[in-house]
Design an enzyme around this catalytic site. Structure first.
Site, PDB file in Angstrom:
ATOM      1  N   GLY A  12     -18.869  17.115  -7.573  1.00  0.00           N
ATOM      2  CA  GLY A  12     -17.444  15.460  -8.122  1.00  0.00           C
ATOM      3  C   GLY A  12     -18.086  14.466  -8.813  1.00  0.00           C
ATOM      4  O   GLY A  12     -17.984  12.878  -9.803  1.00  0.00           O
ATOM      5  N   ASN A  14     -18.475  15.090 -12.835  1.00  0.00           N
ATOM      6  CA  ASN A  14     -17.292  14.726 -13.932  1.00  0.00           C
ATOM      7  C   ASN A  14     -16.183  13.789 -13.223  1.00  0.00           C
ATOM      8  O   ASN A  14     -16.154  12.982 -14.456  1.00  0.00           O
ATOM      9  CB  ASN A  14     -16.411  16.007 -14.218  1.00  0.00           C
ATOM     10  CG  ASN A  14     -17.111  16.980 -14.840  1.00  0.00           C
ATOM     11  OD1 ASN A  14     -17.106  16.699 -16.367  1.00  0.00           O
ATOM     12  ND2 ASN A  14     -17.351  17.938 -14.723  1.00  0.00           N
ATOM     13  N   ARG A  65       0.783  26.382   0.972  1.00  0.00           N
ATOM     14  CA  ARG A  65       0.515  26.482  -0.526  1.00  0.00           C
ATOM     15  C   ARG A  65       0.996  24.793  -0.990  1.00  0.00           C
ATOM     16  O   ARG A  65       0.627  23.627  -0.738  1.00  0.00           O
ATOM     17  CB  ARG A  65       0.297  25.899  -1.750  1.00  0.00           C
ATOM     18  CG  ARG A  65      -0.299  25.814  -3.022  1.00  0.00           C
ATOM     19  CD  ARG A  65      -0.197  27.335  -4.296  1.00  0.00           C
ATOM     20  NE  ARG A  65      -0.677  28.582  -4.578  1.00  0.00           N
ATOM     21  CZ  ARG A  65      -1.596  28.486  -4.230  1.00  0.00           C
ATOM     22  NH1 ARG A  65      -2.429  27.838  -4.612  1.00  0.00           N
ATOM     23  NH2 ARG A  65      -1.937  29.788  -3.721  1.00  0.00           N
ATOM     24  N   MET A  90     -10.607  23.237  -7.065  1.00  0.00           N
ATOM     25  CA  MET A  90     -10.297  24.075  -6.880  1.00  0.00           C
ATOM     26  C   MET A  90      -9.454  24.971  -6.374  1.00  0.00           C
ATOM     27  O   MET A  90      -9.255  25.872  -5.911  1.00  0.00           O
ATOM     28  CB  MET A  90     -11.519  25.052  -6.598  1.00  0.00           C
ATOM     29  CG  MET A  90     -12.839  24.515  -7.524  1.00  0.00           C
ATOM     30  SD  MET A  90     -12.825  24.774  -9.148  1.00  0.00           S
ATOM     31  CE  MET A  90     -14.300  26.599  -9.285  1.00  0.00           C
ATOM     32  N   LEU A  93      -2.774  25.091  -8.489  1.00  0.00           N
ATOM     33  CA  LEU A  93      -1.392  24.725  -8.728  1.00  0.00           C
ATOM     34  C   LEU A  93      -0.293  25.156  -9.046  1.00  0.00           C
ATOM     35  O   LEU A  93      -0.150  26.209  -9.888  1.00  0.00           O
ATOM     36  CB  LEU A  93      -1.084  22.860  -9.323  1.00  0.00           C
ATOM     37  CG  LEU A  93      -2.591  22.125  -8.719  1.00  0.00           C
ATOM     38  CD1 LEU A  93      -2.920  21.202  -9.934  1.00  0.00           C
ATOM     39  CD2 LEU A  93      -2.417  21.406  -8.070  1.00  0.00           C
ATOM     40  N   HIS A 109     -12.455  22.438 -18.141  1.00  0.00           N
ATOM     41  CA  HIS A 109     -13.068  24.302 -18.229  1.00  0.00           C
ATOM     42  C   HIS A 109     -14.293  24.077 -18.765  1.00  0.00           C
ATOM     43  O   HIS A 109     -14.561  24.254 -18.776  1.00  0.00           O
ATOM     44  CB  HIS A 109     -12.395  24.985 -17.971  1.00  0.00           C
ATOM     45  CG  HIS A 109     -12.372  26.500 -17.589  1.00  0.00           C
ATOM     46  ND1 HIS A 109     -11.898  26.898 -16.912  1.00  0.00           N
ATOM     47  CD2 HIS A 109     -12.937  27.175 -18.910  1.00  0.00           C
ATOM     48  CE1 HIS A 109     -12.311  28.224 -16.658  1.00  0.00           C
ATOM     49  NE2 HIS A 109     -13.340  28.356 -17.890  1.00  0.00           N
ATOM     50  N   ASP A 145      -5.402  27.678 -16.571  1.00  0.00           N
ATOM     51  CA  ASP A 145      -6.825  27.757 -18.483  1.00  0.00           C
ATOM     52  C   ASP A 145      -5.693  28.616 -19.727  1.00  0.00           C
ATOM     53  O   ASP A 145      -6.976  28.481 -20.110  1.00  0.00           O
ATOM     54  CB  ASP A 145      -7.255  29.052 -17.121  1.00  0.00           C
ATOM     55  CG  ASP A 145      -8.692  28.278 -16.255  1.00  0.00           C
ATOM     56  OD1 ASP A 145      -8.512  26.851 -16.463  1.00  0.00           O
ATOM     57  OD2 ASP A 145      -9.799  29.276 -15.721  1.00  0.00           O
TER      58      ASP A 145
HETATM   59  C1  GAR Z   1     -17.791  21.617 -14.121  1.00  0.00           C
HETATM   60  O1  GAR Z   1     -18.155  22.527 -14.001  1.00  0.00           O
HETATM   61  C2  GAR Z   1     -16.020  22.216 -13.829  1.00  0.00           C
HETATM   62  O2  GAR Z   1     -16.340  21.995 -15.508  1.00  0.00           O
HETATM   63  C3  GAR Z   1     -16.083  22.425 -12.756  1.00  0.00           C
HETATM   64  O3  GAR Z   1     -15.899  22.836 -11.960  1.00  0.00           O
HETATM   65  C4  GAR Z   1     -17.378  22.401 -12.181  1.00  0.00           C
HETATM   66  C5  GAR Z   1     -17.183  20.678 -10.834  1.00  0.00           C
HETATM   67  O4  GAR Z   1     -18.607  20.623 -11.598  1.00  0.00           O
HETATM   68  N1  GAR Z   1     -14.243  23.597 -13.332  1.00  0.00           N
HETATM   69  C6  GAR Z   1     -13.676  24.420 -13.343  1.00  0.00           C
HETATM   70  O5  GAR Z   1     -14.474  25.526 -13.225  1.00  0.00           O
HETATM   71  C7  GAR Z   1     -12.063  24.621 -12.890  1.00  0.00           C
HETATM   72  N2  GAR Z   1     -11.963  26.296 -12.936  1.00  0.00           N
HETATM   73  P1  GAR Z   1     -18.276  18.534 -10.510  1.00  0.00           P
HETATM   74  O6  GAR Z   1     -17.745  18.389  -9.387  1.00  0.00           O
HETATM   75  O7  GAR Z   1     -19.618  18.160 -10.075  1.00  0.00           O
HETATM   76  O8  GAR Z   1     -17.095  17.616 -11.373  1.00  0.00           O
END
Ligand code: GAR
Length: 210
Positions: A12, A14, A65, A90, A93, A109, A145
């Site tokens: 989390g 981001n 799902r 992850m 959807l 992404h 994506d």
């Molecule tokens: C981030 O690097 C994000 O870009 C990536 O997962 C990480 C999550 O980190 N997302 C993907 O790979 C989506 N397919 P976070 O939980 O610390 O934000």
């Protein structure tokens, strides 16, 4: 201010960057809820510390799902977000779920899309001999994506970089990019029109309108 819901699966960071941006009262949105498909996601604890509603919808507690998504939907119907931010969510959807929030759901992404959709983006960028790497915030559409790009940031790949060092450095760029892209969407400087991300107004006129 617009209502934001964030979907996470783990750390989390981001999510935290978005929450931090929203602490500025001039930011055009506020985080109303964080939902995780994994009950032990570290990000849920972080959200609680910020006194944001943190909801676990444990995917293991549902038969399939569809049943899990219905439970997530029920939470979102209650929270009534104007926008949903996927931040390290992850789980794929379904098309139905995505259509329901068309133009109102965005994702970050860790690659310069359309390069390297999917997983292991840092290792793949290195293996491809790329000299730059980056991250993308895009609208979520039915094809994973591949949704219209809202904003991107690039970083150089340095000699000696590993997938881990690259991931660490890129993460810092992600934390700057996501709030920026979210602001563009919330102030309607970018909108999804005919399946592409259209720049509708220049920042100054958008600021005045909001
Ligand atoms: C981030 O690097 C994000 O870009 C990536 O997962 C990480 C999550 O980190 N997302 C993907 O790979 C989506 N397919 P976070 O939980 O610390 O934000």
């Amino acid at each position: 201010r617009k209502r934001i819901a964030i979907l996470i699966s783990g750390r989390g960071s981001n999510m935290s960057a978005i929450i931090a941006a929203c602490m500025d009262p001039s930011f055009p949105g506020e985080v109303k809820a964080v939902i995780s498909n994994r009950p032990n996601a570290k990000g849920l604890e972080t959200a609680k510390r910020y006194e944001i509603e943190a909801i676990a919808v444990d995917q293991k507690a549902y038969a399939d799902r569809q049943a899990h998504e219905q439970a997530v939907l029920a939470e979102l119907d209650r929270v009534k977000p104007d926008i949903i931010c996927l931040a390290g969510y992850m789980r794929l959807l379904s098309a139905d779920f995505v259509r329901r929030f068309e133009g109102r759901m965005i994702n970050i992404h860790p690659s310069l899309l359309p390069l390297f959709p999917g997983l292991d983006t840092h290792a793949r960028a290195l293996a491809a001999g790329m000299r730059i790497h980056g991250c993308t915030v895009h609208y979520v559409t039915e094809r994973m994506d591949e949704g219209p790009i809202i904003a991107q940031a690039a970083i150089p790949i340095e000699p000696g970089d590993t997938a881990d060092s690259l991931a660490d450095r890129l993460l810092r760029a992600e934390h700057r990019l996501y709030p920026h892209a979210l602001r563009l969407v919330l102030t309607a400087q970018v909108r999804m029109v005919n399946g592409t991300a259209a720049v509708l107004r220049n920042p100054e006129s958008a600021e005045r309108a909001d």
